[in-house]
Scaffold this motif. Structure first.
Motif, PDB file in Angstrom:
ATOM      1  N   TYR A 333       0.846  -1.200   0.000  1.00 30.86           N
ATOM      2  CA  TYR A 333       0.000   0.000   0.000  1.00 30.86           C
ATOM      3  C   TYR A 333       0.880   1.247   0.000  1.00 30.86           C
ATOM      4  CZ  TYR A 333       1.192  -0.399   4.949  1.00 30.86           C
ATOM      5  OH  TYR A 333       1.885  -0.545   6.130  1.00 30.86           O
ATOM      6  N   ALA A 334       0.261   2.377  -0.304  1.00 27.36           N
ATOM      7  CA  ALA A 334       0.937   3.676  -0.242  1.00 27.36           C
ATOM      8  C   ALA A 334       0.171   4.548   0.744  1.00 27.36           C
ATOM      9  CB  ALA A 334       0.992   4.328  -1.621  1.00 27.36           C
ATOM     10  N   ARG A 335       0.758   4.807   1.885  1.00 25.48           N
ATOM     11  CA  ARG A 335       0.125   5.618   2.919  1.00 25.48           C
ATOM     12  C   ARG A 335       0.492   7.080   2.693  1.00 25.48           C
ATOM     13  NH1 ARG A 335      -0.167   5.834   8.759  1.00 25.48           N
ATOM     14  NH2 ARG A 335      -1.502   7.635   9.202  1.00 25.48           N
ATOM     15  N   VAL A 336      -0.507   7.926   2.481  1.00 27.71           N
ATOM     16  CA  VAL A 336      -0.276   9.344   2.193  1.00 27.71           C
ATOM     17  C   VAL A 336      -0.092  10.112   3.499  1.00 27.71           C
ATOM     18  CG1 VAL A 336      -1.204  11.421   1.113  1.00 27.71           C
ATOM     19  CG2 VAL A 336      -1.679   9.175   0.100  1.00 27.71           C
ATOM     20  N   LEU A 337       1.057  10.809   3.617  1.00 29.12           N
ATOM     21  CA  LEU A 337       1.324  11.627   4.801  1.00 29.12           C
ATOM     22  C   LEU A 337       1.087  13.110   4.554  1.00 29.12           C
ATOM     23  CD1 LEU A 337       4.585  10.010   6.278  1.00 29.12           C
ATOM     24  CD2 LEU A 337       2.219   9.659   7.008  1.00 29.12           C
ATOM     25  N   GLY A 338       1.233  13.564   3.312  1.00 31.18           N
ATOM     26  CA  GLY A 338       1.032  14.980   3.037  1.00 31.18           C
ATOM     27  C   GLY A 338       1.214  15.317   1.570  1.00 31.18           C
ATOM     28  N   PHE A 339       0.703  16.484   1.178  1.00 29.79           N
ATOM     29  CA  PHE A 339       0.821  16.910  -0.218  1.00 29.79           C
ATOM     30  C   PHE A 339       0.545  18.395  -0.349  1.00 29.79           C
ATOM     31  CE2 PHE A 339      -3.392  15.063   0.547  1.00 29.79           C
ATOM     32  CZ  PHE A 339      -4.247  16.099   0.193  1.00 29.79           C
ATOM     33  N   ASN A 340       0.982  18.976  -1.470  1.00 34.75           N
ATOM     34  CA  ASN A 340       0.624  20.342  -1.836  1.00 34.75           C
ATOM     35  C   ASN A 340      -0.332  20.281  -3.029  1.00 34.75           C
ATOM     36  OD1 ASN A 340       2.236  19.847  -4.087  1.00 34.75           O
ATOM     37  ND2 ASN A 340       3.984  21.009  -3.308  1.00 34.75           N
ATOM     38  N   SER A 341      -0.556  21.405  -3.708  1.00 36.71           N
ATOM     39  CA  SER A 341      -1.525  21.419  -4.811  1.00 36.71           C
ATOM     40  C   SER A 341      -1.084  20.530  -5.971  1.00 36.71           C
ATOM     41  CB  SER A 341      -1.758  22.860  -5.286  1.00 36.71           C
ATOM     42  OG  SER A 341      -0.533  23.476  -5.635  1.00 36.71           O
ATOM     43  N   ILE A 342       0.227  20.524  -6.266  1.00 38.20           N
ATOM     44  CA  ILE A 342       0.731  19.631  -7.311  1.00 38.20           C
ATOM     45  C   ILE A 342       0.581  18.184  -6.859  1.00 38.20           C
ATOM     46  CG2 ILE A 342       2.801  18.894  -8.574  1.00 38.20           C
ATOM     47  CD1 ILE A 342       3.751  21.814  -8.478  1.00 38.20           C
ATOM     48  N   GLY A 343       0.896  17.931  -5.605  1.00 34.91           N
ATOM     49  CA  GLY A 343       0.758  16.592  -5.050  1.00 34.91           C
ATOM     50  C   GLY A 343      -0.676  16.093  -5.084  1.00 34.91           C
ATOM     51  N   ARG A 344      -1.611  17.003  -4.915  1.00 40.01           N
ATOM     52  CA  ARG A 344      -3.036  16.628  -4.975  1.00 40.01           C
ATOM     53  C   ARG A 344      -3.380  16.111  -6.371  1.00 40.01           C
ATOM     54  NH1 ARG A 344      -6.735  21.582  -3.957  1.00 40.01           N
ATOM     55  NH2 ARG A 344      -5.658  22.163  -5.883  1.00 40.01           N
ATOM     56  N   ASP A 345      -2.854  16.783  -7.399  1.00 40.21           N
ATOM     57  CA  ASP A 345      -3.103  16.336  -8.774  1.00 40.21           C
ATOM     58  C   ASP A 345      -2.407  15.004  -9.052  1.00 40.21           C
ATOM     59  OD1 ASP A 345      -4.591  18.614  -9.210  1.00 40.21           O
ATOM     60  OD2 ASP A 345      -2.929  19.737 -10.106  1.00 40.21           O
ATOM     61  N   ILE A 346      -1.185  14.848  -8.525  1.00 40.54           N
ATOM     62  CA  ILE A 346      -0.467  13.578  -8.672  1.00 40.54           C
ATOM     63  C   ILE A 346      -1.261  12.453  -8.012  1.00 40.54           C
ATOM     64  CG2 ILE A 346       1.609  12.293  -8.010  1.00 40.54           C
ATOM     65  CD1 ILE A 346       3.161  14.936  -8.187  1.00 40.54           C
ATOM     66  N   LEU A 347      -1.811  12.758  -6.852  1.00 41.69           N
ATOM     67  CA  LEU A 347      -2.579  11.766  -6.094  1.00 41.69           C
ATOM     68  C   LEU A 347      -3.803  11.286  -6.881  1.00 41.69           C
ATOM     69  CD1 LEU A 347      -2.623  10.313  -3.378  1.00 41.69           C
ATOM     70  CD2 LEU A 347      -3.838  12.281  -2.406  1.00 41.69           C
ATOM     71  N   LYS A 348      -4.476  12.216  -7.533  1.00 39.00           N
ATOM     72  CA  LYS A 348      -5.644  11.848  -8.353  1.00 39.00           C
ATOM     73  C   LYS A 348      -5.238  10.904  -9.485  1.00 39.00           C
ATOM     74  CE  LYS A 348      -8.204  16.172  -7.562  1.00 39.00           C
ATOM     75  NZ  LYS A 348      -8.652  17.444  -8.195  1.00 39.00           N
ATOM     76  N   ASN A 349      -4.130  11.229 -10.139  1.00 37.57           N
ATOM     77  CA  ASN A 349      -3.623  10.404 -11.229  1.00 37.57           C
ATOM     78  C   ASN A 349      -3.177   9.040 -10.712  1.00 37.57           C
ATOM     79  OD1 ASN A 349      -2.791   9.794 -13.858  1.00 37.57           O
ATOM     80  ND2 ASN A 349      -0.748  10.641 -13.529  1.00 37.57           N
ATOM     81  N   MET A 350      -2.549   9.057  -9.546  1.00 38.20           N
ATOM     82  CA  MET A 350      -2.025   7.842  -8.932  1.00 38.20           C
ATOM     83  C   MET A 350      -3.143   6.855  -8.596  1.00 38.20           C
ATOM     84  SD  MET A 350       0.742   8.081  -5.894  1.00 38.20           S
ATOM     85  CE  MET A 350      -0.353   8.050  -4.477  1.00 38.20           C
ATOM     86  N   LYS A 351      -4.260   7.371  -8.124  1.00 38.26           N
ATOM     87  CA  LYS A 351      -5.369   6.511  -7.715  1.00 38.26           C
ATOM     88  C   LYS A 351      -5.938   5.720  -8.883  1.00 38.26           C
ATOM     89  CE  LYS A 351      -6.852   9.076  -3.612  1.00 38.26           C
ATOM     90  NZ  LYS A 351      -7.895   9.946  -3.002  1.00 38.26           N
ATOM     91  N   SER A 352      -5.815   6.265 -10.102  1.00 38.48           N
ATOM     92  CA  SER A 352      -6.350   5.560 -11.268  1.00 38.48           C
ATOM     93  C   SER A 352      -5.341   4.597 -11.884  1.00 38.48           C
ATOM     94  CB  SER A 352      -6.806   6.575 -12.326  1.00 38.48           C
ATOM     95  OG  SER A 352      -5.689   7.282 -12.852  1.00 38.48           O
TER      96      SER A 352
END
Length: 403
Positions: A333-352
């Protein structure tokens, strides 16, 4: 638009100017639009607790320019270089979005590291035979391996390369990429300034080791030149609020109690062999500190760091788990500890695109052994740092720092 994403594997204990340089070069050298950082949680690879908890170190990372911070599960974070690297690389590889892996090394030449890694993965006959002959001479494994690589690759540079800790870790990163047949491209940056284990502050880039040593013995005030402004401000605010910085010797009384009351527990840890447990149990009777215990127990075969890691595993009660098999299993698994606005977009892409679970909220039930160990790590860390809630893994949400 985020096109190129570079992964880094770190500890940030704490984030300093050398890390800032590495981060900036990672963006520049790989032309990265985003940086995903896999970071150790509350315990480090060398067997010590983090100076400050993983949430505060996540704040440092995000405020210093990392876009997305994921936690390296503790079973890998508190393991050998081989398993530490495999855990971090397998996590990044499973995300389905990482283009480059960027890491520092004393060598700075990716070709040399790749040649060594390829030999270790393919294990050609000449190499294996020479390794076997060195082991028959009674040499420790790491020395036997270095001699065999030096013979097979016919290069005296190999011995110099394998004499540096970041080179060894870099080779393990590349090796893990090859084992996983990953499409991620490795890139390395020549390490500048102080070495990883340097205890003295450096006028160029100070090591995290020297920064922690200074904090243990002196005040924070003299560290402004070694730390970035964001890191210094976070540590200053913590210090002003009576937050207790955590050091390895804070574990000692718990380790002593554990070994006094459960002598056989050491035998169940994978790194214990050849009577090392008897040496540790003998030396702990008279030791007054963790450092003294380790110094009196170490040998050519069992290094300071390896014993430190064994004792930390004992403190965490990890003998209750099949550590070796868990460390050889790709991160689940990948446990998310934190992100910024760019990280939020990366996270959306990552989930798919990820083929492992992306966790922003830890479930209460049906936990894997990897996650059970992570939660156990936070509970144990809360014994050393009263500002940490033992239930933080369930209570805290990812740090958000929007630009």
């Amino acid at each position: 638009m985020i096109i190129i994403i570079t992964g880094i594997i770190t500890e940030y204990n704490p984030f300093h100017k050398g890390h800032e340089y590495h981060l900036k070069k990672a963006r520049l050298d790989t032309n990265a639009d985003g940086i995903v950082c896999v970071m150790s949680g509350n315990f480090m690879q060398r067997g010590i607790p983090a100076l400050v908890d993983k949430w505060k170190r996540t704040e440092m990372a995000i405020q210093n320019g990392v876009d997305l911070v994921l936690e390296l599960p503790l079973v890998y974070a508190l393991s050998s270089a081989e398993h530490f690297a495999f855990g971090g690389v397998s996590l990044l590889n499973s995300l389905g979005i990482i283009d480059y892996l960027y890491f520092g090394s004393e060598e700075g030449n990716i070709d040399i590291l790749e040649n060594i890694a390829e030999t270790l993965v393919s294990e050609p006959y000449e190499y294996k035979n020479n390794l076997k002959n060195n082991l028959k001479l009674g040499l420790p494994f790491h020395q036997s391996r270095a001699n065999a690589l030096n013979y097979y690759l016919n290069s005296n540079d190999v011995l110099d390369v394998l004499n540096n800790s970041n080179n060894i870790l870099g080779i393990e990163y590349v090796k893990a990429l090859k084992v996983l047949n990953s499409s991620i491209i490795p890139r390395t940056l020549k390490r500048e300034g102080a070495s990883y284990n340097d205890n003295n502050l450096n006028t160029y880039f100070s090591s995290a080791t020297s920064i922690r040593k200074h904090l243990r013995e002196h005040s924070l005030n003299e560290l402004s030149s070694a730390l970035t402004k964001a890191s210094y401000d976070i540590l200053y605010n913590l210090s002003s609020s009576n937050y207790k910085f955590t050091f390895e010797d804070d574990m000692f009384k718990y380790i002593k109690y554990k070994l006094f009351t459960n002598e056989n527990s050491l035998l169940q840890l994978p790194d214990i062999s050849e009577g090392l447990e008897n040496k540790i149990l003998k030396e702990i009777l008279n030791a007054d500190s963790l450092d003294e215990l380790i110094l009196n127990s170490k040998s050519k075969r069992y290094t300071y760091t390896r014993i430190n890691r064994i004792l930390a595993q004992s403190f965490l009660n990890l003998e209750a788990f099949d550590l070796l098999n868990l460390a050889k299993t790709p991160a689940p698994y990948a446990r998310v500890l934190g992100f910024n606005s760019i990280g939020r977009d990366i996270l959306k892409n990552m989930k798919s695109k990820s083929n492992i679970d992306i966790i922003t909220k830890v479930p209460r039930n049906n936990l894997s052994d990897h996650m059970k160990i992570d939660i156990l790590g936070t509970k144990a860390y809360s014994l050393l740092n009263s500002k940490v809630n033992p239930m933080d893994d369930y209570l805290k949400s990812p740090i958000r720092h929007m630009k």
